[in-house]
Design a protein around this motif. Structure first.
Motif, mmCIF file in Angstrom:
data_model
loop_
_atom_site.group_PDB
_atom_site.id
_atom_site.type_symbol
_atom_site.label_atom_id
_atom_site.label_comp_id
_atom_site.label_asym_id
_atom_site.label_seq_id
_atom_site.Cartn_x
_atom_site.Cartn_y
_atom_site.Cartn_z
ATOM 1 N N PHE A 289 0.389 16.085 4.434
ATOM 2 C CA PHE A 289 0.482 14.793 4.282
ATOM 3 C C PHE A 289 2.088 14.581 3.900
ATOM 4 O O PHE A 289 2.816 13.980 4.765
ATOM 5 C CB PHE A 289 -0.332 14.062 3.332
ATOM 6 N N SER A 290 2.486 15.295 3.052
ATOM 7 C CA SER A 290 3.794 15.242 2.553
ATOM 8 C C SER A 290 4.884 15.720 3.491
ATOM 9 O O SER A 290 5.691 15.309 3.609
ATOM 10 C CB SER A 290 3.992 15.915 1.098
ATOM 11 N N VAL A 291 4.652 16.757 3.948
ATOM 12 C CA VAL A 291 5.466 17.289 5.191
ATOM 13 C C VAL A 291 5.501 16.391 6.203
ATOM 14 O O VAL A 291 6.475 16.076 6.865
ATOM 15 C CB VAL A 291 5.033 18.718 5.587
ATOM 16 N N MET B 249 -5.654 20.698 -1.481
ATOM 17 C CA MET B 249 -4.442 20.941 -1.790
ATOM 18 C C MET B 249 -3.534 21.073 -0.426
ATOM 19 O O MET B 249 -2.278 20.808 -0.457
ATOM 20 C CB MET B 249 -4.090 22.322 -2.638
ATOM 21 N N ARG B 250 -3.963 21.862 0.593
ATOM 22 C CA ARG B 250 -3.461 22.025 1.924
ATOM 23 C C ARG B 250 -3.361 20.640 2.521
ATOM 24 O O ARG B 250 -2.311 20.259 3.131
ATOM 25 C CB ARG B 250 -4.158 22.800 2.833
#
Length: 94
Positions: free
Chosen positions: A7-9, A1-2
């Protein structure tokens, strides 16, 4: 999850940095407006070669003759002719 969150950030930051580097081509529009301003609109529209190219471009559309006219109209003179023609049409519409 982290890892997904990281990755999205990272993606968001890289996309925003890329969007900040894209120019809005102001220098291109000023260059063409300088060409139009340097000559009067009347003189530009009286150019027989540009009139012929514009007629060929609009009349022959996507044929070989029309495409050759389009390529020749992509010069500074051709863009100045189109800008002058648009100004004339806007004045006529008012």
């Amino acid at each position: 999850m982290r890892a997904l969150f990281a990755f999205s950030v990272a993606f968001i930051f890289s996309a925003s940095a890329l969007a900040g580097n894209i120019s809005d081509n102001k220098d291109m529009t000023t260059r063409y407006s300088e060409v139009v301003d340097s000559k009067s609109v009347k003189n530009i529209l009286q150019n027989a070669e540009m009139q012929r190219l514009h007629r060929d471009m609009t009349h022959y559309a996507m044929s070989e003759t029309g495409m050759e006219a389009r390529l020749r109209m992509m010069s500074k003179e051709g863009r100045a002719y189109h800008n002058a023609l648009e100004k004339k049409q806007k004045k006529a519409a008012k």
